[in-house]
Each structure stands twice: as structure tokens, then as C-alpha cells.
Design an enzyme around this catalytic site. Structure first.
Site, PDB file in Angstrom:
ATOM      1  N   ASP A  11      72.061  23.167 -13.420  1.00 38.70           N
ATOM      2  CA  ASP A  11      71.869  22.258 -14.559  1.00 38.70           C
ATOM      3  C   ASP A  11      72.456  20.899 -14.177  1.00 38.70           C
ATOM      4  OD1 ASP A  11      74.501  23.111 -14.501  1.00 38.70           O
ATOM      5  OD2 ASP A  11      74.721  23.238 -16.669  1.00 38.70           O
ATOM      6  N   ASP A  15      79.076  17.693 -10.822  1.00 37.02           N
ATOM      7  CA  ASP A  15      79.467  18.648  -9.788  1.00 37.02           C
ATOM      8  C   ASP A  15      78.266  19.377  -9.216  1.00 37.02           C
ATOM      9  OD1 ASP A  15      79.393  19.663 -12.401  1.00 37.02           O
ATOM     10  OD2 ASP A  15      80.804  21.266 -11.992  1.00 37.02           O
ATOM     11  N   ASP A  16      77.203  19.580 -10.017  1.00 38.53           N
ATOM     12  CA  ASP A  16      75.965  20.149  -9.476  1.00 38.53           C
ATOM     13  C   ASP A  16      75.354  19.236  -8.420  1.00 38.53           C
ATOM     14  OD1 ASP A  16      74.853  22.716 -10.526  1.00 38.53           O
ATOM     15  OD2 ASP A  16      75.305  21.777 -12.435  1.00 38.53           O
ATOM     16  N   ASN A  40      74.220  21.586 -19.244  1.00 42.66           N
ATOM     17  CA  ASN A  40      74.899  20.286 -19.247  1.00 42.66           C
ATOM     18  C   ASN A  40      74.130  19.258 -20.077  1.00 42.66           C
ATOM     19  OD1 ASN A  40      77.162  20.867 -17.689  1.00 42.66           O
ATOM     20  ND2 ASN A  40      76.112  20.457 -15.770  1.00 42.66           N
ATOM     21  N   THR A 135      74.659  27.948 -10.988  1.00 42.49           N
ATOM     22  CA  THR A 135      75.772  27.079 -11.376  1.00 42.49           C
ATOM     23  C   THR A 135      75.593  26.513 -12.782  1.00 42.49           C
ATOM     24  OG1 THR A 135      74.733  25.173 -10.289  1.00 42.49           O
ATOM     25  CG2 THR A 135      76.271  26.474  -8.980  1.00 42.49           C
ATOM     26  N   ASN A 168      87.175  26.951 -21.027  1.00 43.54           N
ATOM     27  CA  ASN A 168      87.181  25.484 -21.095  1.00 43.54           C
ATOM     28  C   ASN A 168      86.483  24.966 -22.359  1.00 43.54           C
ATOM     29  OD1 ASN A 168      84.611  26.124 -20.147  1.00 43.54           O
ATOM     30  ND2 ASN A 168      84.681  24.763 -18.376  1.00 43.54           N
ATOM     31  N   GLU A 174      84.151  30.288 -20.706  1.00 40.80           N
ATOM     32  CA  GLU A 174      83.719  29.239 -19.771  1.00 40.80           C
ATOM     33  C   GLU A 174      82.316  28.812 -20.176  1.00 40.80           C
ATOM     34  OE1 GLU A 174      81.338  27.644 -16.754  1.00 40.80           O
ATOM     35  OE2 GLU A 174      81.161  29.770 -17.289  1.00 40.80           O
ATOM     36  N   PHE A 175      82.007  27.535 -19.997  1.00 45.69           N
ATOM     37  CA  PHE A 175      80.803  26.928 -20.552  1.00 45.69           C
ATOM     38  C   PHE A 175      79.517  27.627 -20.120  1.00 45.69           C
ATOM     39  CE2 PHE A 175      77.448  23.610 -20.186  1.00 45.69           C
ATOM     40  CZ  PHE A 175      77.283  23.329 -21.534  1.00 45.69           C
ATOM     41  N   ASN A 176      79.316  27.855 -18.816  1.00 50.61           N
ATOM     42  CA  ASN A 176      78.041  28.393 -18.343  1.00 50.61           C
ATOM     43  C   ASN A 176      77.721  29.744 -18.977  1.00 50.61           C
ATOM     44  OD1 ASN A 176      77.592  26.197 -16.679  1.00 50.61           O
ATOM     45  ND2 ASN A 176      78.430  27.186 -14.866  1.00 50.61           N
ATOM     46  N   HIS A 255      83.549  22.114  -9.762  1.00 54.13           N
ATOM     47  CA  HIS A 255      83.310  23.535  -9.992  1.00 54.13           C
ATOM     48  C   HIS A 255      82.189  24.096  -9.124  1.00 54.13           C
ATOM     49  CE1 HIS A 255      85.747  23.379 -13.674  1.00 54.13           C
ATOM     50  NE2 HIS A 255      85.063  22.306 -14.035  1.00 54.13           N
ATOM     51  N   ASP A 256      81.002  23.514  -9.253  1.00 57.31           N
ATOM     52  CA  ASP A 256      79.794  24.156  -8.750  1.00 57.31           C
ATOM     53  C   ASP A 256      79.719  24.279  -7.226  1.00 57.31           C
ATOM     54  OD1 ASP A 256      79.009  24.524 -11.369  1.00 57.31           O
ATOM     55  OD2 ASP A 256      77.901  22.650 -11.456  1.00 57.31           O
TER      56      ASP A 256
END
Length: 346
Positions: A11, A15-16, A40, A135, A168, A174-176, A255-256
Site C-alpha cells: 500500500d 516506507d513501502d 495507507n 506490507t 500503533n 498494528e495497522f495492517n 517498517h516495510d
């Protein structure tokens, strides 16, 4: 070591974007394609960001397919403009910073395009599973497994997502995973080899001023290249929003790319096989990854969870990929003068 084939499901936010260049310019990987999902930002924006990023770094041969615009069962995807901006890849002044590629996404449904690419590659090299790296929200991955259960024998899945403890975007979420808990449950219960790189690990991959100094000083003295200047803009915005929202003062966590690194160099991680279940019902904790860290569950262990990462080794991978991208990025190449370009066209 044999080159591993990878499909990236993402997404694209800040960071992606770094994960894309790591996947595209690691000599250990062959990037088969990219699929996008809403999380995102809306899927139209994440798809545009993937196309723009790939073209920016000279990977115009990598196809992008637009994936799901909403979760499997929930009415709409959660979005994260407070972290990634209105475009999903904002710069410090707001608004887009990547040049618009003009390229369009591949036709077709993401799950079908993903399966056909995976099946084709696996048919040529059945001795090695394709690495599906996710991710973002796991909606596309869940649909792939539901529509084509046979793909479980062709792939391994590595995700950036989940948390062993504190979340987060929720107390324990966690968001994902929170974006589409039902899809995550499908993936975690599919029986496919699964690796999870959680927040506890990705929060150690901080793009500190020292790391950024190394990133932008490598390759010689003088001013940085146009490509690295753009990367600096992206990471500056990302660090600013992470500081404002989460109070991170040492730089934003990338992160990703950690999930890509887990495929490239698993030896730099410490993993633990455990049972991980996904909470889908609780109004307080839907999207929690319930990790059996004390091994008390009688259910089969279903996930290899990263517990630690060699941060210096991670940054060596990341910096090498940035340098390789910098050498290949079209925006760094001298452009012909307008008169010369007009003469060539004539």
C-alpha cells in the site's frame, strides 16, 4: 545462493517506497510484480504511488495491478493520512513529490494476476517457492488463497504486520492487520509457510540522522543526486509525522523494508515458531495478533515470528539498495537540451 522470486503486495506510503527499491535492487531477489491494496491511502492512490515509484527508479518493466479497495467484510478501509499525507507519499510541504509516470496498472483482478504470475514462475522452477511479501492489509493475499487454494503449495508468505504487545493504531492492534482482520485470519489459518515481522522489530529500524548521513554521503563528496534528494524529502516528511503522531524523536521506523530483508537475509533475524491467532470480534481489539509467546496453546504453531533483527546488517542491505538505485535512476541521467530533444523527435 539462488535468486528468490518475489511478489510484493503493498500500500505504497513512505516506507513501502523504500521496500520497493530494496525488492527491486537486491541481487538476491527477482521482483515478479506488485499488487496494491487500500490502507495507507485509497487504492487508486496507492496504485499510482507504486507506478510512479517503479518508474522513478527505472523499473518500468515491473507490472502493477490494482487490488482491493475495501476489506473482505468491513465497509471501508482504514486510512492513514496523518502519517503518509493526502497522496500517501507527501513531501515536507504537502502534496506529491514523485514525478507522474503516466503508466497504467495492468488490467484484471489482482488475485488472478498474482496467481497467474506465481503459477507461471513456479512451473518453471518448482524446486523453490515464490515469496509473497505483504506490507499492507492482507485482503489481496486472503482472496488469492481463497480463490486458488492450490497456491499454498507454491508460496511462502512474509508479512510486515502485527505486534506481540502494544499496537500503533490501536491499543494492541498494528495497522495492517487492523485494516482487515478477517483477511488476516484467512492468511494465518491457511497452512502456508508464514513469517511475521512485527512492530517490536520494525521499531528498531530507525532512520536516524546518523543513518541518513551515511545514506546521503555515500558515493562521493559534493551535493547529493536528484534521486537521493527526493528520498531525503520523503524520509524527512515521514520522520516529521512520526514525531508528531507517535513521539518518535530519533527518526521514523522503516517498517516495510524489514519484511523484504527477512526474505533476503533471514540470518540477520531471530525467529520463533509460535501460534498466532487474529482477533476479529472484539470491539476493543479487532485486529490484534494474539501471539502464544509462552507456548501454552494446544493449537498448531502456524507462524514464524521475528523477535530481533541485526539493525546494522539491515541498514547495510538498505544502503546498498539505495546506492544501486541511485546508479540506475533515470532522473540522475543527463537530459538532452530542449533543442537536441526537438531535433531527435524530428
Amino acid at each position: 545462493m539462488a535468486v528468490q522470486a518475489v511478489w510484493l503486495d503493498c500500500d505504497p506510503g513512505h516506507d513501502d517506497a523504500m521496500a520497493i527499491l530494496l525488492a527491486g535492487y537486491s541481487p538476491a531477489l527477482q521482483l515478479l510484480g506488485v499488487s496494491t491494496v487500500a490502507s495507507n491511502q485509497v487504492v487508486e492512490k496507492t496504485t499510482r504511488n507504486a507506478l510512479d515509484m517503479l518508474d522513478l527508479i527505472g523499473l518500468t518493466h515491473i507490472g502493477v495491478v490494482m487490488g482491493q479497495a475495501k476489506p473482505l467484510l468491513r465497509p471501508a478501509a482504514l486510512l492513514c493520512p496523518e502519517i503518509h499525507g493526502e497522496t500517501g507519499l507527501d513531501g515536507p510541504q504537502g502534496g506529491p513529490v514523485l514525478p507522474h509516470s503516466g503508466r497504467q496498472a495492468l488490467p484484471g483482478k489482482a488475485a488472478i494476476v498474482m496467481f497467474e504470475a506465481i503459477q507461471q514462475h513456479y512451473g518453471r522452477q518448482p524446486q523453490q517457492r515464490v515469496q509473497l511479501v505483504c506490507t499492507g492489509a492482507l485482503t489481496n493475499a486472503a482472496l488469492l488463497l481463497l480463490l486458488y487454494p492450490e497456491v499454498a503449495g507454491m508460496i511462502e508468505i512474509t508479512i510486515m504486520g502485527g505486534a506481540l504487545g502494544v499496537g500503533n493504531t490501536g491499543p494492541v492492534q498494528e495497522f495492517n492487520i487492523q485494516v482487515d482482520p478477517e483477511a488476516a485470519r484467512v492468511v494465518f489459518e491457511a497452512g502456508v509457510p508464514l513469517t511475521m515481522v512485527p512492530l517490536e522489530v520494525t521499531h528498531t529500524a530507525l532512520a536516524t540522522p546518523e543513518v541518513l548521513g551515511r545514506m546521503f554521503s555515500r558515493g562521493g563528496a559534493g551535493s547529493i543526486s536528484p534521486f537521493k534528494a527526493l528520498v531525503e524529502l520523503l524520509l524527512t516528511f515521514f520522520a516529521s509525522t512520526y514525531k508528531d503522531v507517535f513521539g518518535f524523536h530519533g527518526g521514523a521506523p522503516l517498517h516495510d523494508p524489514c519484511a523484504i530483508a527477512a526474505v533476503i537475509a533471514p540470518s540477520i533475524f531471530k525467529f520463533e515458531l509460535m501460534r498466532v491467532d487474529i482477533e476479529t470480534v472484539s470491539p476493543l481489539a479487532a485486529g490484534q495478533t494474539v501471539c502464544d509467546i509462552w507456548h501454552q496453546s494446544s493449537a498448531p504453531k502456524n507462524c514464524r515470528v521475528a523477535r530481533e533483527m541485526d539493525v546494522d546488517a539491515f541498514w547495510e542491505l538498505m544502503l546498498a539498495a539505495v546506492d544501486a538505485t541511485d546508479l540506475a535512476a533515470p532522473m540522475n541521467k543527463p537530459q538532452p537540451a530542449p533543442e537536441a530533444a526537438a531535433a531527435q523527435e524530428a
